[in-house]
Design a protein around this motif. Structure first.
Motif, PDB file in Angstrom:
ATOM      1  N   HIS A 222       0.901  -1.160  -0.112  1.00 17.23           N
ATOM      2  CA  HIS A 222       0.128   0.072  -0.057  1.00 17.23           C
ATOM      3  C   HIS A 222       0.892   1.419  -0.277  1.00 17.23           C
ATOM      4  N   ASP A 223       2.319   1.123   0.409  1.00 15.16           N
ATOM      5  CA  ASP A 223       2.882   2.299   0.288  1.00 15.16           C
ATOM      6  C   ASP A 223       3.566   2.599  -0.745  1.00 15.16           C
ATOM      7  N   LEU A 224       3.181   3.740  -1.692  1.00 12.44           N
ATOM      8  CA  LEU A 224       3.660   3.862  -2.925  1.00 12.44           C
ATOM      9  C   LEU A 224       4.965   4.347  -3.130  1.00 12.44           C
ATOM     10  N   ALA A 225       5.474   5.032  -1.916  1.00 10.95           N
ATOM     11  CA  ALA A 225       6.730   5.786  -1.760  1.00 10.95           C
ATOM     12  C   ALA A 225       7.939   4.539  -1.683  1.00 10.95           C
ATOM     13  N   THR A 226       7.713   3.378  -1.310  1.00 14.18           N
ATOM     14  CA  THR A 226       8.812   2.323  -1.105  1.00 14.18           C
ATOM     15  C   THR A 226       8.646   1.253  -2.357  1.00 14.18           C
ATOM     16  N   VAL A 227       7.842   1.419  -3.470  1.00 13.02           N
ATOM     17  CA  VAL A 227       7.870   0.437  -4.506  1.00 13.02           C
ATOM     18  C   VAL A 227       8.960   0.410  -5.231  1.00 13.02           C
ATOM     19  N   THR A 228       9.583   1.499  -5.522  1.00 15.58           N
ATOM     20  CA  THR A 228      10.761   1.318  -6.563  1.00 15.58           C
ATOM     21  C   THR A 228      11.997   0.840  -5.560  1.00 15.58           C
ATOM     22  N   ASP A 229      11.901   1.016  -4.192  1.00 14.90           N
ATOM     23  CA  ASP A 229      13.146   0.656  -3.458  1.00 14.90           C
ATOM     24  C   ASP A 229      12.942  -0.689  -3.209  1.00 14.90           C
ATOM     25  N   TYR A 230      11.839  -1.195  -2.994  1.00 14.06           N
ATOM     26  CA  TYR A 230      11.614  -2.576  -2.326  1.00 14.06           C
ATOM     27  C   TYR A 230      11.401  -3.808  -3.646  1.00 14.06           C
ATOM     28  N   PHE A 231      10.876  -3.231  -4.675  1.00 17.19           N
ATOM     29  CA  PHE A 231      10.444  -4.360  -5.691  1.00 17.19           C
ATOM     30  C   PHE A 231      10.850  -4.139  -7.276  1.00 17.19           C
ATOM     31  N   ASP A 232      10.929  -5.112  -8.037  1.00 20.09           N
ATOM     32  CA  ASP A 232      11.621  -4.897  -9.315  1.00 20.09           C
ATOM     33  C   ASP A 232      10.294  -5.058 -10.285  1.00 20.09           C
ATOM     34  N   HIS A 233       9.253  -5.775  -9.732  1.00 18.71           N
ATOM     35  CA  HIS A 233       7.995  -6.057 -10.680  1.00 18.71           C
ATOM     36  C   HIS A 233       6.862  -5.334 -10.272  1.00 18.71           C
ATOM     37  N   VAL A 234       5.987  -5.175 -10.866  1.00 16.06           N
ATOM     38  CA  VAL A 234       4.591  -4.615 -10.222  1.00 16.06           C
ATOM     39  C   VAL A 234       3.414  -5.105 -11.046  1.00 16.06           C
ATOM     40  N   LEU A 235       2.442  -5.149 -10.406  1.00 14.59           N
ATOM     41  CA  LEU A 235       0.914  -5.397 -10.896  1.00 14.59           C
ATOM     42  C   LEU A 235       0.127  -4.490 -10.351  1.00 14.59           C
ATOM     43  N   MET A 236      -0.596  -3.577 -11.098  1.00 11.16           N
ATOM     44  CA  MET A 236      -1.401  -2.507 -10.832  1.00 11.16           C
ATOM     45  C   MET A 236      -2.866  -2.887 -11.341  1.00 11.16           C
ATOM     46  N   LEU A 237      -3.693  -2.893 -10.134  1.00 14.31           N
ATOM     47  CA  LEU A 237      -5.128  -3.340 -10.101  1.00 14.31           C
ATOM     48  C   LEU A 237      -6.135  -2.315  -9.739  1.00 14.31           C
ATOM     49  N   ASN A 238      -7.210  -2.064 -10.619  1.00 12.66           N
ATOM     50  CA  ASN A 238      -8.358  -1.474 -10.148  1.00 12.66           C
ATOM     51  C   ASN A 238      -9.456  -2.158 -10.528  1.00 12.66           C
ATOM     52  N   ILE A 239      -9.792  -3.501  -9.984  1.00  9.37           N
ATOM     53  CA  ILE A 239     -11.007  -4.423 -10.350  1.00  9.37           C
ATOM     54  C   ILE A 239     -10.180  -5.196 -11.614  1.00  9.37           C
ATOM     55  N   ARG A 240      -9.883  -4.416 -12.451  1.00 11.16           N
ATOM     56  CA  ARG A 240      -9.327  -4.929 -13.793  1.00 11.16           C
ATOM     57  C   ARG A 240      -7.696  -4.753 -13.469  1.00 11.16           C
ATOM     58  N   LYS A 241      -6.940  -5.544 -14.327  1.00  7.00           N
ATOM     59  CA  LYS A 241      -5.551  -5.280 -14.456  1.00  7.00           C
ATOM     60  C   LYS A 241      -5.316  -3.918 -15.374  1.00  7.00           C
ATOM     61  N   ILE A 242      -4.851  -3.036 -14.645  1.00  8.31           N
ATOM     62  CA  ILE A 242      -4.356  -1.721 -15.252  1.00  8.31           C
ATOM     63  C   ILE A 242      -2.849  -1.808 -16.123  1.00  8.31           C
ATOM     64  N   ALA A 243      -1.872  -2.453 -15.442  1.00  6.37           N
ATOM     65  CA  ALA A 243      -0.706  -2.370 -15.955  1.00  6.37           C
ATOM     66  C   ALA A 243      -0.059  -3.638 -15.176  1.00  6.37           C
ATOM     67  N   GLU A 244       1.109  -4.104 -15.832  1.00  6.27           N
ATOM     68  CA  GLU A 244       1.917  -5.041 -15.307  1.00  6.27           C
ATOM     69  C   GLU A 244       3.392  -5.172 -16.026  1.00  6.27           C
ATOM     70  N   GLY A 245       4.439  -5.264 -15.157  1.00  8.54           N
ATOM     71  CA  GLY A 245       5.866  -5.363 -15.690  1.00  8.54           C
ATOM     72  C   GLY A 245       6.916  -4.892 -14.930  1.00  8.54           C
ATOM     73  N   PRO A 246       8.013  -4.401 -15.318  1.00  2.54           N
ATOM     74  CA  PRO A 246       9.105  -4.173 -14.509  1.00  2.54           C
ATOM     75  C   PRO A 246       8.874  -2.746 -13.907  1.00  2.54           C
ATOM     76  N   VAL A 247       9.155  -2.579 -12.767  1.00  2.00           N
ATOM     77  CA  VAL A 247       8.690  -1.313 -11.927  1.00  2.00           C
ATOM     78  C   VAL A 247       9.539  -0.123 -12.617  1.00  2.00           C
ATOM     79  N   ALA A 248      10.645  -0.159 -13.140  1.00  2.00           N
ATOM     80  CA  ALA A 248      11.270   0.730 -13.763  1.00  2.00           C
ATOM     81  C   ALA A 248      10.414   1.543 -15.071  1.00  2.00           C
ATOM     82  N   THR A 249       9.689   0.314 -15.863  1.00  2.00           N
ATOM     83  CA  THR A 249       9.089   0.977 -17.132  1.00  2.00           C
ATOM     84  C   THR A 249       7.506   0.973 -16.827  1.00  2.00           C
TER      85      THR A 249
END
Length: 275
Positions: A222-249
């Motif tokens: 839930h903490d957006l401020a730490t996503v780039t420090d902690y993770f290398d891959h992200v799945l972004m949801l809002n009921i549907r999938k909005i985006a998925e892929g490497p954090v950097a892009t």
């Protein structure tokens, strides 16, 4: 979000097969693959027709606004709540046949902390598959329990009743229980929620060590401020999938605004220091 839900849900109910282009080889190349996952509460979709692919030896964050279906997604993948449609694969095999390869850390708020059990007993539960039919606890099991507690900084609390611990300490104990399972895939539901800074650092250090060992970590976060420090891959949801892929892009300002329905202030996004 406005949806004509019923026809869409009927369509989703027929989904869940391996999608065109998916092969056993492609699925096996991922630690976790989810196809066509839909969960409904009545006629209202909680998550709708989500495909997701988690790379092996990665750390993936599942992010989105409150009510986006993040925890629902994780629980439905595991079968804790029923799916209306969809399938999940671990190392290319149906998840239902691969449960021994998965460790799950639930939200702390969902646990009955008044249950009268000691810290060491909670962690030993993570070894239940190796205890045999009679559940006999051997010296090797006891040593492993203490090793896992040591790894999260809780060895000195082994004989403490679980309900006597602080929230951060309880979270560390449940992570130790997951470590005791020797899994290849770790699924955690908001592991940093309500914990102090020291506990958060202890947890993320362990999770990064797991990744370095070739394990895969997926966290509802839930903490957006730490996503780039902690993770290398992200799945972004809002009921549907909005985006998925490497954090950097993938973890970008436009994708965040789409995920959060345009409700994030520009100053908030600027503070994230995105590339």
């Amino acid at each position: 979000m406005t949806m004509n839900t019923q026809p869409a849900l009927e369509l989703a109910a027929s989904d869940g097969r391996i999608a065109d282009g998916d092969t056993n080889t492609a699925l096996a190349a991922s630690a976790l693959a989810v196809r066509g996952l839909t969960v409904s509460y009545g006629t209202k979709p909680a998550v709708f027709s989500i495909d997701a692919t988690v790379p092996k030896a990665s750390m993936t964050a599942i992010v989105g606004p409150n009510g986006a279906g993040k925890s629902t997604f994780l629980k439905a993948v595991l079968g804790i709540i029923p799916r209306l449609s969809g399938s999940a694969y671990v190392d290319g095999k149906p998840l239902e046949t691969m449960r021994q390869a998965i460790a799950y850390v639930p939200q702390r708020a969902s646990v009955d902390w008044d249950f009268p059990t000691r810290v060491r007993d909670v962690v030993t539960m993570g070894q239940f598959r190796g205890l045999g039919l009679l559940g006999f606890i051997r010296p090797a099991h006891r040593k492993k329990t203490l090793d896992c507690l040591e790894r999260v900084g809780m060895a000195d609390f082994a004989d403490r009743q679980i309900g006597q611990l602080s929230g951060g300490q309880q979270q560390r104990v449940f992570l130790a229980r997951a470590l005791a399972q020797d899994a290849g895939l770790y699924l955690l539901d908001e592991p940093f929620a309500g914990v102090d800074a020291a506990t958060e650092k202890a947890i993320i250090d362990v999770l990064k060590d797991l990744k370095a060992e070739g394990k895969t970590v997926v966290c509802v976060h839930h903490d957006l401020a730490t996503v780039t420090d902690y993770f290398d891959h992200v799945l972004m949801l809002n009921i549907r999938k909005i985006a998925e892929g490497p954090v950097a892009t993938t973890f970008t300002g436009p994708m965040l605004q789409e995920t959060y329905g345009g409700r994030l202030a520009t100053t908030h996004i600027d503070q994230l220091k995105l590339d």
